[in-house]
Design a protein around this motif. Sequence first.
Motif, PDB file in Angstrom:
ATOM      1  N   ALA A   1     -11.514  -6.802 -36.276  1.00  0.00           N
ATOM      2  CA  ALA A   1     -12.762  -6.635 -37.172  1.00  0.00           C
ATOM      3  C   ALA A   1     -13.718  -6.303 -36.391  1.00  0.00           C
ATOM      4  O   ALA A   1     -14.128  -6.988 -35.168  1.00  0.00           O
ATOM      5  CB  ALA A   1     -12.847  -7.800 -38.078  1.00  0.00           C
ATOM      6  N   ARG A   2     -14.483  -5.342 -36.520  1.00  0.00           N
ATOM      7  CA  ARG A   2     -15.912  -4.702 -35.705  1.00  0.00           C
ATOM      8  C   ARG A   2     -16.893  -4.720 -36.625  1.00  0.00           C
ATOM      9  O   ARG A   2     -16.899  -4.378 -37.775  1.00  0.00           O
ATOM     10  CB  ARG A   2     -15.660  -3.293 -35.161  1.00  0.00           C
ATOM     11  N   LEU A   3     -17.980  -5.322 -36.011  1.00  0.00           N
ATOM     12  CA  LEU A   3     -19.231  -5.387 -36.672  1.00  0.00           C
ATOM     13  C   LEU A   3     -20.077  -4.428 -35.745  1.00  0.00           C
ATOM     14  O   LEU A   3     -20.642  -4.814 -34.426  1.00  0.00           O
ATOM     15  CB  LEU A   3     -19.877  -6.522 -36.590  1.00  0.00           C
ATOM     16  N   GLY A   4     -20.064  -3.006 -36.054  1.00  0.00           N
ATOM     17  CA  GLY A   4     -20.741  -2.024 -35.007  1.00  0.00           C
ATOM     18  C   GLY A   4     -19.616  -1.906 -34.018  1.00  0.00           C
ATOM     19  O   GLY A   4     -18.589  -1.676 -34.204  1.00  0.00           O
ATOM     20  N   ASP A   5     -19.956  -2.320 -32.492  1.00  0.00           N
ATOM     21  CA  ASP A   5     -18.993  -1.767 -31.532  1.00  0.00           C
ATOM     22  C   ASP A   5     -18.320  -3.278 -30.952  1.00  0.00           C
ATOM     23  O   ASP A   5     -17.537  -3.304 -30.319  1.00  0.00           O
ATOM     24  CB  ASP A   5     -19.644  -1.280 -30.217  1.00  0.00           C
ATOM     25  N   GLU A   6     -18.943  -4.426 -31.637  1.00  0.00           N
ATOM     26  CA  GLU A   6     -18.359  -5.708 -31.429  1.00  0.00           C
ATOM     27  C   GLU A   6     -17.302  -6.091 -31.940  1.00  0.00           C
ATOM     28  O   GLU A   6     -17.281  -5.788 -33.298  1.00  0.00           O
ATOM     29  CB  GLU A   6     -19.716  -6.589 -31.619  1.00  0.00           C
ATOM     30  N   VAL A   7     -16.159  -6.561 -31.395  1.00  0.00           N
ATOM     31  CA  VAL A   7     -15.197  -7.249 -31.959  1.00  0.00           C
ATOM     32  C   VAL A   7     -15.392  -8.412 -32.292  1.00  0.00           C
ATOM     33  O   VAL A   7     -15.742  -9.386 -31.392  1.00  0.00           O
ATOM     34  CB  VAL A   7     -14.027  -7.230 -30.993  1.00  0.00           C
ATOM     35  N   VAL A   8     -15.418  -8.900 -33.608  1.00  0.00           N
ATOM     36  CA  VAL A   8     -16.086 -10.034 -34.098  1.00  0.00           C
ATOM     37  C   VAL A   8     -14.653 -10.930 -34.627  1.00  0.00           C
ATOM     38  O   VAL A   8     -14.999 -12.055 -35.235  1.00  0.00           O
ATOM     39  CB  VAL A   8     -16.894  -9.794 -35.185  1.00  0.00           C
ATOM     40  N   ALA A   9     -13.465 -10.401 -34.779  1.00  0.00           N
ATOM     41  CA  ALA A   9     -12.232 -10.911 -35.417  1.00  0.00           C
ATOM     42  C   ALA A   9     -11.164 -10.408 -34.696  1.00  0.00           C
ATOM     43  O   ALA A   9     -11.249  -9.117 -34.605  1.00  0.00           O
ATOM     44  CB  ALA A   9     -12.370 -11.181 -36.602  1.00  0.00           C
ATOM     45  N   SER A  10      -9.815 -11.018 -34.814  1.00  0.00           N
ATOM     46  CA  SER A  10      -8.779 -10.427 -34.194  1.00  0.00           C
ATOM     47  C   SER A  10      -7.559 -11.144 -34.813  1.00  0.00           C
ATOM     48  O   SER A  10      -7.543 -12.367 -35.226  1.00  0.00           O
ATOM     49  CB  SER A  10      -8.821 -10.061 -32.805  1.00  0.00           C
ATOM     50  N   VAL A  11      -6.226 -10.421 -35.083  1.00  0.00           N
ATOM     51  CA  VAL A  11      -5.155 -11.234 -35.360  1.00  0.00           C
ATOM     52  C   VAL A  11      -4.014 -10.123 -34.498  1.00  0.00           C
ATOM     53  O   VAL A  11      -4.131  -9.135 -34.633  1.00  0.00           O
ATOM     54  CB  VAL A  11      -4.830 -11.405 -36.836  1.00  0.00           C
ATOM     55  N   ARG A  12      -3.002 -10.770 -34.375  1.00  0.00           N
ATOM     56  CA  ARG A  12      -1.786  -9.973 -33.795  1.00  0.00           C
ATOM     57  C   ARG A  12      -0.589 -10.657 -34.262  1.00  0.00           C
ATOM     58  O   ARG A  12      -0.525 -11.839 -34.660  1.00  0.00           O
ATOM     59  CB  ARG A  12      -1.911  -9.905 -32.179  1.00  0.00           C
ATOM     60  N   GLY A  13       0.477  -9.936 -34.040  1.00  0.00           N
ATOM     61  CA  GLY A  13       1.946 -10.540 -34.473  1.00  0.00           C
ATOM     62  C   GLY A  13       2.891  -9.411 -33.983  1.00  0.00           C
ATOM     63  O   GLY A  13       2.779  -8.280 -33.674  1.00  0.00           O
ATOM     64  N   THR A  14       4.245  -9.849 -34.384  1.00  0.00           N
ATOM     65  CA  THR A  14       5.427  -9.018 -34.024  1.00  0.00           C
ATOM     66  C   THR A  14       6.547  -9.401 -35.402  1.00  0.00           C
ATOM     67  O   THR A  14       6.388 -10.227 -36.073  1.00  0.00           O
ATOM     68  CB  THR A  14       5.992  -9.508 -32.858  1.00  0.00           C
ATOM     69  N   VAL A  15       7.327  -8.369 -35.483  1.00  0.00           N
ATOM     70  CA  VAL A  15       8.399  -8.784 -36.308  1.00  0.00           C
ATOM     71  C   VAL A  15       9.896  -8.688 -35.534  1.00  0.00           C
ATOM     72  O   VAL A  15      10.132  -7.719 -34.554  1.00  0.00           O
ATOM     73  CB  VAL A  15       8.594  -7.461 -37.322  1.00  0.00           C
ATOM     74  N   ASP A  16      10.528  -9.735 -35.725  1.00  0.00           N
ATOM     75  CA  ASP A  16      11.689  -9.954 -34.851  1.00  0.00           C
ATOM     76  C   ASP A  16      13.084  -9.245 -35.893  1.00  0.00           C
ATOM     77  O   ASP A  16      12.774  -8.682 -36.950  1.00  0.00           O
ATOM     78  CB  ASP A  16      12.003 -11.476 -34.613  1.00  0.00           C
ATOM     79  N   GLU A  17      14.196  -9.488 -35.111  1.00  0.00           N
ATOM     80  CA  GLU A  17      15.187  -8.503 -35.715  1.00  0.00           C
ATOM     81  C   GLU A  17      15.730  -9.152 -37.091  1.00  0.00           C
ATOM     82  O   GLU A  17      16.390  -8.744 -37.864  1.00  0.00           O
ATOM     83  CB  GLU A  17      16.502  -8.690 -34.711  1.00  0.00           C
ATOM     84  N   SER A  18      15.195 -10.390 -37.299  1.00  0.00           N
ATOM     85  CA  SER A  18      15.530 -11.095 -38.646  1.00  0.00           C
ATOM     86  C   SER A  18      14.842 -10.706 -39.677  1.00  0.00           C
ATOM     87  O   SER A  18      14.884 -11.169 -40.967  1.00  0.00           O
ATOM     88  CB  SER A  18      15.765 -12.696 -38.665  1.00  0.00           C
ATOM     89  N   GLY A  19      13.622 -10.026 -39.513  1.00  0.00           N
ATOM     90  CA  GLY A  19      12.437  -9.396 -40.228  1.00  0.00           C
ATOM     91  C   GLY A  19      11.485 -10.568 -40.620  1.00  0.00           C
ATOM     92  O   GLY A  19      10.843 -10.436 -41.618  1.00  0.00           O
ATOM     93  N   THR A  20      11.274 -11.458 -39.695  1.00  0.00           N
ATOM     94  CA  THR A  20      10.297 -12.418 -39.787  1.00  0.00           C
ATOM     95  C   THR A  20       8.933 -11.895 -38.916  1.00  0.00           C
ATOM     96  O   THR A  20       9.059 -11.758 -37.906  1.00  0.00           O
ATOM     97  CB  THR A  20      10.628 -13.718 -39.032  1.00  0.00           C
ATOM     98  N   ALA A  21       7.969 -11.792 -39.481  1.00  0.00           N
ATOM     99  CA  ALA A  21       6.732 -11.429 -39.080  1.00  0.00           C
ATOM    100  C   ALA A  21       6.150 -12.610 -38.606  1.00  0.00           C
ATOM    101  O   ALA A  21       5.680 -13.459 -39.332  1.00  0.00           O
ATOM    102  CB  ALA A  21       5.896 -10.706 -39.842  1.00  0.00           C
ATOM    103  N   ARG A  22       6.097 -12.705 -37.291  1.00  0.00           N
ATOM    104  CA  ARG A  22       5.317 -13.902 -36.721  1.00  0.00           C
ATOM    105  C   ARG A  22       3.800 -13.607 -36.214  1.00  0.00           C
ATOM    106  O   ARG A  22       3.568 -12.529 -35.267  1.00  0.00           O
ATOM    107  CB  ARG A  22       6.021 -14.227 -35.297  1.00  0.00           C
ATOM    108  N   ILE A  23       3.013 -13.968 -36.953  1.00  0.00           N
ATOM    109  CA  ILE A  23       1.537 -13.731 -36.909  1.00  0.00           C
ATOM    110  C   ILE A  23       0.702 -14.696 -36.068  1.00  0.00           C
ATOM    111  O   ILE A  23       1.093 -15.989 -36.096  1.00  0.00           O
ATOM    112  CB  ILE A  23       0.862 -13.777 -38.218  1.00  0.00           C
TER     113      ILE A  23
END
Length: 167
Positions: free
Chosen positions: A60-82
């Motif tokens: 999430a950006r406020l202008g050019d500043e990153v003010v929030a973030s999240v990341r994750g992956t999906v495994d072979e079983s269909g579980t999205a790990r956030i």
Amino acid sequence: MGMSVTISAARAQDAEQILKLQYLCYQNEAELYGDYTIEPLTQTLDDLRAELDRGHGLVARLGDEVVASVRGTVDESGTARIAKLIVHPRLQRHGLGGRLLDAIELHFAGEPAARRFQLFTGHRSEGNLRLYRSRGYAPVSAEQIGPRLRLVTLEKEAAAEVYAASA
């Protein structure tokens, strides 16, 4: 007139800002558990870049500043790990964490579609637990990590229409 916060995919050049924000945001968690060696505080820039390459990140950006973030992956079983949902302290409690959580879930509803979403937080992190519960997550397990920290894993099923449409 104020600027609005925009959410977009994290770019490689965002890694340094994300890492600095992560370090700032996890100070309270480290203090809460009396442990400044937690992984978000010891992660290197190279490790973060590799993590972004393996999965998907949003900022999430406020202008050019990153003010929030999240990341994750999906495994072979269909579980999205956030993981590592962070919001700058000055912008917390304004719905930005919930917006990011919704956005990453929506991303993982695409291909390959996630069947469930999973994340974890410390047992004393009441704000995090409250947010996750408000978004439909329920505790499924807890693991004692150290003398003061128990990680609570929370999970929710993806909406039936999301993964039925991809089948």
